[in-house]
Each structure stands twice: as structure tokens, then as C-alpha cells.
Design an enzyme around this catalytic site. Structure first.
Site, mmCIF file in Angstrom:
data_model
loop_
_atom_site.group_PDB
_atom_site.id
_atom_site.type_symbol
_atom_site.label_atom_id
_atom_site.label_comp_id
_atom_site.label_asym_id
_atom_site.label_seq_id
_atom_site.Cartn_x
_atom_site.Cartn_y
_atom_site.Cartn_z
ATOM 1 C CB SER A 169 36.102 38.484 45.733
ATOM 2 O OG SER A 169 36.741 38.009 46.846
ATOM 3 C CB SER A 194 33.231 36.655 48.910
ATOM 4 O OG SER A 194 34.256 36.966 48.247
ATOM 5 C CE LYS A 197 35.393 34.123 45.884
ATOM 6 N NZ LYS A 197 36.307 35.163 46.275
#
Length: 493
Positions: free
Chosen positions: A159, A330, A162
């Protein structure tokens, strides 16, 4: 497996990064000892912890108690959000600065004699970080690289990708951009089309407002029952993420309500709709009925007919808020929507492939080190994603650059150690790093990562990225990554 996510916020997060105004990025002079006081607002979290955590719901980007304190400060901080279009919604207001800049290191213990390498190398060598581990630390004010191990090695970021997704979309579109969901009425007033613009945060209240406006337009035309269609043509390519059906993400669609969640939840893994656009259209049909408009049949997929006019529009929160929510919690659905907005701006298809090309091109335009990088998706769920620790750290340093205020939501959206999002329970109240670290977490099976900013004992803002693969114990890997970040707050030699 993907990392658990925290409760989404409906408004932008607090502008705890009040240091982003140019005056907070200046260095304090004296005997050649130049100190960056950029981290003062983050440091203020420790002092204000009780009030912030007990304050209640988010209110225009700040908890109410924090807002009241911020209003007492003499100078506002933050980038001004310009109106997106003459007929668009009012821009989101800038948040006032939370704390004044500190002239000293705020009582922190002075940096020790040990170098960063002496401090970090033993931690990076711990078996908990698996078979491959890379790291980069940068002074965010000067851009100087203070530490590196495998800086250019492509790694699966989970993640933390991102960060790349959000930097690109803010750079391409700006923090004030909003996503429109519209309703079009055919020239004969017999067909309504619900047109998806790519806003995964669309909710039932927004649909109700759209239905009320559409009903008003129909009453003015004096028509009877209408045919209802829904248009998802803004996106192309596969709707299903490469990981397949998964409770961490819905099928990627330009039209959905509440991220396609079926259990009424607003955070974490959840049962997802197999066809979120059709579900949204059916909900809209019911709301049209409540507003006095009958539909002749079940909604059907299709584009608005030629000559149709827009009779209702709903604007999303500004990108600044969507970016902050995506990073803090997230949020995979928002991340995939954001990367497609970058594709649309670049004239690329709003697909996985088009989004990859557009985002890569935008980061290249920003001068980022992209050797070996592959941005297979926007969320980090795809193991085909590859980025280096050097790229992530440079992106974070760029977001702190006074010449790029449009990127500041990337920093303000990062979870705060011991306070918010996916770092809310990873640092205790007594941890020396609580409130001094803001970082994006990343977790897949065998992959753990942490990338963000830390305020060191000299008052400097450091951008860092730690990536590990081949890990066997997520808990041990996370603890080691947290210790690495904590070490940055203790002294950089």
C-alpha cells in the site's frame, strides 16, 4: 493478505502539518547551525493529544477542539483551494495553522554521536525483515540523502504505492479538483441517465439529492414515467482487480455507492457488490420513486442519448480530502479512482493500463527516479507493483517542498504514529516517536513496508522509506519497521 484499514473520514484530515506555509519551512539561523522547524505542528500532537482524541467527529478537516485552538492562532496556513469552475461548488477552505513554529528543537534530546548508518544497519539486518530489505532517508528541506541501502532496487511496495498514486493525481489535477456525478435528461424528457464520474464515495444522501433535482426538472416538463439508464463508460478495461473477487476492493467502476459495500460498513474488509453500478442505479430508481418519479422498467446500462442536458450534479469532496482519506485509511477503492482521474487528465483510457502509463508519465515529468518502477495499480494490492525506496522517499520530500504546495495533502494524509489510521495502534502513548512520525503502511503476505516523515532530535523533517520482502511474521516485521522509524526521531548524528 491486505492490511486492515481504519474508519474513513468524511472531511479532509486536520492540517497538523501547519509547517507547510513558507515561513514554517525557513531555517533558524545562528552560528551556522541551520535547523528546519518544519516538524513543529506534528510535534504539537503530543502536547494536544488529549484534546484531539476526545474531541468528537471531524469538522471541516479538523476535530472541533483542534479547530478552536487553530482559530486562536494569528496566521492561517495551508494551500488555498481555488474554485474549480465558475459553476462549480465553493472550494474547501484552508485550515488555519495549528501551532506556531518552534525556534528550537522543543526540548528533544540532542542528536547523539552515532551516525544513521550505525543506528539503522543493525535493525535492517534483523531476520524479521525477511530476505530483501531496502531503505532511504532524506533531509526533506535540503533534499540531501542521509542514508541508503538498495535505494534503486525495485520492490513490491504494497500500500505504500498509494504515495505515488496521490502525488501524481494532485500534480495533474490540483487539490481543489472535484469529481462530478450527473443526471442527464433526454430531449423528449422520457429518459434519465445516471452518469458515473468515478467517485467511489458517492452515498445515498448524494443520490437522494440527485433524484430530487431530477424530479424537479421532470415536473417542470410535465412528463410521466421515464426510462432510467446508467452510464459507466468513463472507465474502460477490466473492472475486476487482478487479485480477483476480494473483500478489500470492489469491482472498479465509474459509478458506485459507498464503495460497493453490502454490509453497511464504512471501513475495513467487507462483502462487496458484484455489480456496484447496477446496484447504484437501482437505489437511484427507488429514490426517484420517493421523489414522485415513476420509472417504466428496471434500470439498464447505456449512454445518455444525443442532445441530453444535465439536470442534476453532485460534486465529490476535493481531491485533497480524497487523497487524505485514501492514505490515512489505506482505502483501495479511492486509490483506484484517483489513479484513473490521472489517466483521464492525460487523455489515457481510464483502465489499469492507461492509469499506469499516465501516472508514470506524471512522475517522470516531476523528475522522480523511475528506474525499474511499475505502477500496476493505484492501491498496491497487485504484486506486480514495483517501486524503489528511493522513489518513495523522493516523492515524500517533493510533497514537503515549498514549491509544491499542491502536494501537501500527501503529507497531511499520512497516518500519525499512535493517533490515526493504520498507525493508530502501532505506537503506544509512551513511545518516544508517538506524534513525530507520519507514515503510510504496506502489508501483503511476505511484504511489509513503511514510508513517511519523521521529526528528528534536531527539528529536521526527514523523509524515509523502508521496504522488506520475504517476511514470515507480519507482527515482527512491523515492530522492526516501527523501531527503524523511531530511531530517526532520536538523532541523526
Amino acid at each position: 493478505m491486505a492490511e486492515p484499514v481504519q474508519k474513513p473520514t468524511e472531511e479532509p484530515l486536520s492540517r497538523w502539518g501547519g509547517w507547510k506555509a513558507p515561513e514554517y519551512l525557513k531555517r533558524a539561523s545562528g552560528s551556522g547551525n541551520r535547523r528546519l522547524v518544519a516538524g513543529s505542528a506534528v510535534l504539537g500532537l503530543v502536547v494536544a493529544a488529549g484534546a484531539v482524541l476526545a474531541a468528537g467527529p471531524w469538522d471541516t478537516g479538523q476535530r472541533k477542539a483542534e479547530r478552536d485552538r487553530a482559530a486562536a492562532v494569528q496566521r492561517a496556513g495551508g494551500a488555498h483551494h481555488e474554485r474549480n469552475a465558475p459553476d462549480g461548488p465553493e472550494p474547501a477552505p484552508s485550515a488555519p495553522a495549528v501551532l506556531s513554529a518552534l525556534g528550537t528543537a522543543g526540548g528533544l534530546t540532542p542528536a547523539g554521536a552515532s551516525s544513521l548508518r550505525t543506528s539503522l544497519d543493525p535493525l535492517l539486518d534483523k531476520p524479521a525483515l525477511g530476505s530483501v530489505r531496502t531503505a532511504v532517508v532524506i533531509d526533506a528541506a535540503t533534499g540531501k540523502q542521509l542514508f541508503a541501502r538498495g535505494a534503486a532496487t525495485p520492490m513490491t511496495p504494497a500500500s505504500t504505492v498509494k504515495i505515488a498514486t496521490t502525488v501524481a493525481v494532485l500534480s495533474a489535477l490540483g487539490p481543489a479538483h472535484r469529481i462530478a456525478t450527473t443526471v442527464a435528461l433526454s430531449p423528449d424528457s422520457r429518459t434519465l441517465t445516471l452518469v458515473g464520474g468515478g467517485d467511489p464515495t458517492l452515498d445515498k444522501a448524494a443520490l437522494r439529492a440527485l433524484a430530487a433535482d431530477a424530479a424537479r426538472a421532470l415536473r417542470d416538463g410535465g412528463t410521466g414515467p421515464v426510462r432510467l439508464t446508467y452510464d459507466t463508460s468513463l472507465y474502460s478495461g477490466p473492472a475486476r482487480h487482478p487479485i480477483g473477487p476480494n473483500e478489500n476492493i470492489a469491482p472498479v467502476s465509474a459509478l458506485m455507492v459507498d464503495e460497493g459495500r453490502l454490509d453497511g460498513s464504512d471501513r475495513g474488509p467487507a462483502p462487496r457488490s458484484g455489480d456496484p453500478a447496477a446496484d447504484a442505479a437501482r437505489a437511484f430508481a427507488d429514490l426517484l420513486g420517493d421523489a414522485g418519479v415513476a420509472t417504466r422498467s428496471a434500470p439498464a446500462s447505456g449512454k445518455a442519448v444525443k442532445g441530453s442536458r444535465t439536470v442534476a450534479t453532485h460534486w465529490s469532496k476535493p481531491l485533497s480530502a480524497l487523497v487524505e482519506r485514501a492514505l490515512t485509511n489505506s482505502d483501495n477503492d479511492i486509490a483506484e479512482a484517483l489513479i484513473r482521474q490521472t489517466a483521464l487528465k492525460a487523455g489515457e483510457p481510464a483502465s489499469f493500463a492507461g492509469s499506469r502509463r499516465a501516472t508514470t508519465a506524471e512522475l517522470k515529468r516531476l523528475g522522480m527516479p523511475l528506474t525499474g518502477a511499475r505502477l500496476a495499480d493505484g492501491s498496491g494490492l497487485d504484486r506486480a507493483d514495483k517501486v524503489s525506496a528511493g522513489l518513495l522517499a523522493r516523492l515524500l520530500a517533493l510533497a514537503a517542498d515549498r514549491d509544491h504546495p499542491e502536494l501537501r495533502p500527501v503529507l497531511t494524509g499520512l497516518p500519525v504514529a499512535g493517533f490515526s489510521g493504520t498507525l493508530g495502534d502501532r505506537y503506544t502513548a509512551t513511545s518516544p516517536a508517538t506524534g513525530l512520525i507520519r507514515a503510510k503502511t504496506g502489508t501483503l503476505t511476505g511484504v511489509n513496508s513503511l514510508a513517511g516523515t519523521a521529526v528528528d532530535a534536531q527539528g529536521r523533517l526527514l523523509a524515509f522509506a523502508f521496504l522488506a520482502s520475504g517476511t514470515t511474521s507480519p507482527a515482527e516485521a512491523e515492530a522492526t519497521l516501527d523501531t527503524l522509524a523511531t530511531t530517526l526521531t532520536q538523532g541523526t548524528g
